[in-house]
Design a protein around this motif. Structure first.
Motif, PDB file in Angstrom:
ATOM      1  N   GLY A 102       0.812  -1.210   0.000  1.00 26.20           N
ATOM      2  CA  GLY A 102       0.000   0.000   0.000  1.00 26.20           C
ATOM      3  C   GLY A 102       0.844   1.258   0.000  1.00 26.20           C
ATOM      4  N   LEU A 112      -4.285   3.471   7.263  1.00 24.07           N
ATOM      5  CA  LEU A 112      -3.801   2.115   7.488  1.00 24.07           C
ATOM      6  C   LEU A 112      -4.163   1.626   8.889  1.00 24.07           C
ATOM      7  CD1 LEU A 112      -2.081  -0.380   6.650  1.00 24.07           C
ATOM      8  CD2 LEU A 112      -0.114   0.799   7.670  1.00 24.07           C
ATOM      9  N   SER A 118      -5.012  -4.105   7.840  1.00 20.78           N
ATOM     10  CA  SER A 118      -3.581  -3.811   7.693  1.00 20.78           C
ATOM     11  C   SER A 118      -2.773  -5.067   7.398  1.00 20.78           C
ATOM     12  CB  SER A 118      -3.045  -3.124   8.952  1.00 20.78           C
ATOM     13  OG  SER A 118      -3.193  -3.962  10.094  1.00 20.78           O
ATOM     14  N   PHE A 121      -1.510  -6.079   3.816  1.00 20.22           N
ATOM     15  CA  PHE A 121      -0.406  -5.405   3.145  1.00 20.22           C
ATOM     16  C   PHE A 121       0.937  -5.962   3.601  1.00 20.22           C
ATOM     17  CE2 PHE A 121      -3.912  -2.329   3.265  1.00 20.22           C
ATOM     18  CZ  PHE A 121      -4.045  -2.076   1.906  1.00 20.22           C
ATOM     19  N   TYR A 124       3.894  -1.027   3.595  1.00 21.75           N
ATOM     20  CA  TYR A 124       3.065   0.163   3.380  1.00 21.75           C
ATOM     21  C   TYR A 124       3.952   1.398   3.400  1.00 21.75           C
ATOM     22  CZ  TYR A 124      -1.529   2.467   3.305  1.00 21.75           C
ATOM     23  OH  TYR A 124      -2.657   3.173   2.931  1.00 21.75           O
ATOM     24  N   THR A 205       2.498  -4.274  10.029  1.00 25.62           N
ATOM     25  CA  THR A 205       3.024  -4.136   8.675  1.00 25.62           C
ATOM     26  C   THR A 205       4.247  -3.221   8.669  1.00 25.62           C
ATOM     27  OG1 THR A 205       0.755  -4.291   7.843  1.00 25.62           O
ATOM     28  CG2 THR A 205       2.421  -3.421   6.331  1.00 25.62           C
TER      29      THR A 205
END
Length: 286
Positions: A102, A112, A118, A121, A124, A205
């Motif tokens: 992302g 996010l 989340s 992903f 990010y 993430t």
């Protein structure tokens, strides 16, 4: 492409597809910024090997116009809780289960921690993502412009007029949410009705957060106030100056303009698609 949402509000999106096998890329915009600003970056990501990249407009903005007869209130939280997950689902349908990364500018990075997905992903990337608390900004006119002009006007219009200088028109109800949060030292974390802010603690993430040294809104203090909320995620914070961009001013919204395609984008795209270490800018501790 048309993106369906669970509550029936149709979103407008633009999909870029390629024959690469690298991750899908979902790009979530800043407040009052249409998806067109990110189209060139999305295309560059696909040219670098991304399977596909999707840019979209939040409800009530850009091409995601309010449907005729729509009477439900549009809130700023809807952009993160409803629209981002819907866009991710639409992108996922292109290659189900394929790795996804992302990109979020400003509010798109804040989202996010709120979206509840989340974990979808792999990585990010954030650009100019910060707390919107007015006291942390270097724009002394932001408060008066928002509170003394914007809020009163928001009760006269369904959508904020373009001549206010906010960018593209956004729903007046969204503007009031934004103004209320910006008054609070803890931004939307201080809103007792926004329980979903607790989701920030669930984010694990890896995050690459770019700050811009000439951004009067995304100041180091404002960026730090937001990044510390991602307390369980590995965050790498890097600061880019005009000198890193060939002497050109960048500001809050400049990073995704095509004039920086050869200077700022390659390392960012490399990190997103391949986890390649970034050397651009100055690394600072979050």
């Amino acid at each position: 492409m048309a993106i369906p949402t669970p509550d029936g509000f149709p979103l407008a999106g633009t999909l870029f597809e390629g024959d690469g096998r690298k991750p899908l890329v979902l790009i979530s915009s800043a407040t009052a910024v249409p998806r067109g600003l990110y189209a060139a970056f999305a295309k560059a990501s696909v040219e670098a090997g991304a399977r596909a990249a999707l840019v979209y407009d939040y409800r009530g903005t850009g091409g995601s116009v309010r449907p005729k007869g729509w009477e439900k209130r549009i809130g700023m939280k809807d952009w993160a809780l409803r629209d981002l997950p819907a866009a991710a689902a639409a992108l996922d349908a292109i290659a189900p289960g394929h790795e996804m990364v992302g990109v979020g500018q400003s509010y798109g990075g804040q989202a996010l921690g709120l979206c509840g997905i989340s974990g979808r992903f792999k990585r990010y990337g954030m650009v100019a993502t910060m707390s919107g608390y007015l006291g942390d900004l270097n724009d002394r006119w932001a408060g008066p412009r928002m509170m003394l002009v914007g809020v009163p006007l928001s009760y006269l219009f369904t959508d904020m007029p373009r001549w206010m200088g906010l960018g593209e028109p956004i729903p007046a109800s969204v503007f009031r949410d934004w103004a209320r949060w910006c008054r609070h030292r803890h931004y939307f974390f201080g809103d007792p009705s926004f329980a979903e802010t607790a989701r920030y603690r669930n984010v694990r993430t890896p995050i690459l957060a770019f700050g811009l040294t000439d951004d009067i809104w995304g100041t180091p203090k404002a960026v730090a106030a937001l990044m510390r909320r991602y307390e369980n995620a590995p965050v790498e914070e890097r600061w880019i100056s005009p000198e890193d961009a060939g002497g050109q001013q960048i500001g809050h919204l400049g990073f995704f303009r095509s004039r920086f395609a050869d200077v700022l984008w390659p390392q960012f795209i490399g990190w997103l698609l391949d986890a390649t270490p970034v050397t651009l800018g100055e690394r600072r501790k979050p």
